[in-house]
Design an enzyme around this catalytic site. Sequence first.
Site, PDB file in Angstrom:
ATOM      1  N   HIS A 155      77.436  41.936  18.601  1.00 12.92           N
ATOM      2  CA  HIS A 155      76.542  41.895  19.758  1.00 12.92           C
ATOM      3  C   HIS A 155      77.341  41.851  21.062  1.00 12.92           C
ATOM      4  O   HIS A 155      78.551  41.570  21.064  1.00 12.92           O
ATOM      5  CB  HIS A 155      75.616  40.676  19.689  1.00 12.92           C
ATOM      6  CG  HIS A 155      74.470  40.847  18.745  1.00 12.92           C
ATOM      7  ND1 HIS A 155      74.595  40.675  17.385  1.00 12.92           N
ATOM      8  CD2 HIS A 155      73.159  41.186  18.960  1.00 12.92           C
ATOM      9  CE1 HIS A 155      73.425  40.895  16.801  1.00 12.92           C
ATOM     10  NE2 HIS A 155      72.541  41.199  17.734  1.00 12.92           N
ATOM     11  N   LYS A 159      75.542  37.161  24.485  1.00  9.57           N
ATOM     12  CA  LYS A 159      74.652  36.522  23.503  1.00  9.57           C
ATOM     13  C   LYS A 159      75.125  35.098  23.246  1.00  9.57           C
ATOM     14  O   LYS A 159      76.316  34.856  23.044  1.00  9.57           O
ATOM     15  CB  LYS A 159      74.634  37.328  22.201  1.00  9.57           C
ATOM     16  CG  LYS A 159      73.643  36.792  21.176  1.00  9.57           C
ATOM     17  CD  LYS A 159      73.507  37.742  19.993  1.00  9.57           C
ATOM     18  CE  LYS A 159      72.550  37.198  18.933  1.00  9.57           C
ATOM     19  NZ  LYS A 159      71.198  36.963  19.480  1.00  9.57           N
TER      20      LYS A 159
END
Length: 265
Positions: A155, A159
């Site tokens: 990601h 995040k």
Amino acid sequence: MAINIIVAGPRGRMGYEAVQMITKEDSFRLVACLDHKHDGLNLGELEQFSDDLQVPIYTDIDSCLKQHQADVFVDLTTPEVGYKHTKTALEYKVRPVVGTTGFTDEQLSELKELSKQQQRGCIIAPNFAIGAVLMMKFSKMAAKYFPNVEIIEKHHDQKLDAPSGTAKKTAELIQDVRESQKQGHPKEEETLPGARGADMDGMRIHSMRLPGLVAHQEVIFGGAGQTLTISHDSMNRASFMDGIRECVNQVMDLEELVYGLENLL
């Protein structure tokens, strides 16, 4: 009749895409937004939005819910506030659709009970991308035949939670059909702590965080003389909008909490 919607986190990347999708749907009506700043302004007064978006912004969820008769509350914020938003929306008998991950088991249990008490649907989806949901379903199917499996999720570097909700949900689905077992050599030793990743029922989950990534996952199965890789890549956040649209429509017919978009498809 249009579904009245409040969006929490409209200035985030996911929230921005959700606002664009909702305002283009004839059957949806964006009535308000919740943000941690810009109280009293309209979305159209913010640089990133079109001038004609006369949608009021609130910083206090109670004020927002009292002022507007909403059907659905779409939360795309952070774990720190997502739980409070979801609980408060249910208390006001507004149906939450939640893309925020990182809830504890205790929080999920409490929200399930509250959803039943209020007889209002609630959908919490670790991933709104239809392709990601299919990846999880296919992984559960494969695990019946390949019990040795590791998950690599990648990601963007903003995040906050690791591993991702999608990775945990994938592992939970695999747990349903796979007996608990330790993978790798029984005497293996990490020369750097954490090198083998997080351990979930013997499965290893590895998290990468890098700029340039959006949301990606590989589920790698190993067997005698072969491997099987099931992967999904979200190239941009538009990939999540079909799932959000589906959840907003379906939550109107629910009277309890559903965890995971795969349970609606």
